[in-house]
Design a protein around this motif. Structure first.
Motif, PDB file in Angstrom:
ATOM      1  N   PHE A   1       0.799  -1.174  -0.203  1.00 22.15           N
ATOM      2  CA  PHE A   1      -0.083   0.013   0.036  1.00 22.15           C
ATOM      3  C   PHE A   1       0.768   1.254   0.069  1.00 22.15           C
ATOM      4  O   PHE A   1       0.400   2.205  -0.643  1.00 22.15           O
ATOM      5  CB  PHE A   1      -0.993   0.184   1.040  1.00 22.15           C
ATOM      6  CG  PHE A   1      -2.092  -1.090   1.169  1.00 22.15           C
ATOM      7  CD1 PHE A   1      -3.210  -0.772   0.110  1.00 22.15           C
ATOM      8  CD2 PHE A   1      -2.303  -2.130   1.786  1.00 22.15           C
ATOM      9  CE1 PHE A   1      -4.254  -1.491  -0.188  1.00 22.15           C
ATOM     10  CE2 PHE A   1      -3.321  -3.084   1.563  1.00 22.15           C
ATOM     11  CZ  PHE A   1      -4.275  -2.861   0.503  1.00 22.15           C
ATOM     12  N   THR A   2       2.074   1.295   0.685  1.00 21.53           N
ATOM     13  CA  THR A   2       2.755   2.452   0.716  1.00 21.53           C
ATOM     14  C   THR A   2       3.466   2.639  -0.705  1.00 21.53           C
ATOM     15  O   THR A   2       3.351   3.795  -1.172  1.00 21.53           O
ATOM     16  CB  THR A   2       4.238   2.096   1.636  1.00 21.53           C
ATOM     17  OG1 THR A   2       3.648   1.712   2.816  1.00 21.53           O
ATOM     18  CG2 THR A   2       4.970   3.116   1.678  1.00 21.53           C
TER      19      THR A   2
ATOM     20  N   GLY B   1       0.638   4.038  -2.747  1.00 20.07           N
ATOM     21  CA  GLY B   1       0.395   5.289  -2.282  1.00 20.07           C
ATOM     22  C   GLY B   1       1.244   6.318  -2.881  1.00 20.07           C
ATOM     23  O   GLY B   1       1.045   7.385  -3.538  1.00 20.07           O
TER      24      GLY B   1
ATOM     25  N   VAL C   1       0.709   9.360  -5.715  1.00 24.55           N
ATOM     26  CA  VAL C   1       1.111  10.810  -5.360  1.00 24.55           C
ATOM     27  C   VAL C   1       2.008  11.434  -6.565  1.00 24.55           C
ATOM     28  O   VAL C   1       1.669  12.444  -6.990  1.00 24.55           O
ATOM     29  CB  VAL C   1       2.022  10.868  -4.184  1.00 24.55           C
ATOM     30  CG1 VAL C   1       2.553  12.003  -3.882  1.00 24.55           C
ATOM     31  CG2 VAL C   1       1.013  10.833  -2.908  1.00 24.55           C
TER      32      VAL C   1
END
Length: 163
Positions: free
Chosen positions: A16-17, A20, A24
């Motif tokens: 998920f990091t 993300g 971004v």
């Protein structure tokens, strides 16, 4: 050609990091492009900038997709170690070494620099799969390949090589 051991090394699911961070970057790139494109008045220049931005985004997407979907299939037979790289449905044999040519199988921490070619067929750190270095002779030079496998595959390979 009897198969003694077979192992598939697949990249793990994207975290998920990482997802993300990618989102971004995409949103930031889109906003920067939008701000820049709004300042341009020439239609042809806007089109050129748009096409260049699209090519950059598509290239980045394809490169990231390649690394996310790469898998290695390793097979030990009675006389060979064969490594195939699979990307989606493309499959290519990237290494085929006779077990008689293999000189050493070491944990990656104990490996030293060699004078021949160095290849890397590992992925990120995975539970239960350690990284090893196989040193083999090719055309009179000692070459090196990094692999990542389970202890069972490593032991089978060592038995076939008789180290």
């Amino acid at each position: 050609m009897a198969v003694k051991a077979r192992e598939t090394l697949e990249s793990k699911q994207i975290s998920f990091t990482t997802l993300g961070i990618i989102m971004v970057v995409v949103v930031g790139y889109t906003l920067l492009y939008n701000q820049f494109a709004n300042t341009l008045e020439d239609y042809r220049l806007k089109t050129i900038v748009g096409v260049i931005s699209l090519v950059i985004m598509m290239g980045g997407f394809l490169i990231s997709l390649r690394y996310i979907t790469t898998a290695y299939e390793m097979v030990v037979t009675h006389d060979r170690l064969i490594i195939d790289r699979k990307i989606f449905f493309w499959k290519k044999t990237v290494l085929e070494v006779k077990t008689d040519d293999i000189k050493k199988i070491l944990p990656i921490e104990e490996a030293k620099k060699v004078d021949g070619q160095m290849r890397n067929y590992t992925l990120t750190n995975m539970d239960g799969k350690r990284k090893y270095v196989i040193q083999y002779e090719e055309q009179g030079k000692i070459c090196c390949v990094k692999i990542q496998c389970t202890g069972k595959f490593h032991e089978t390979l060592k038995k076939q090589v008789k180290i």
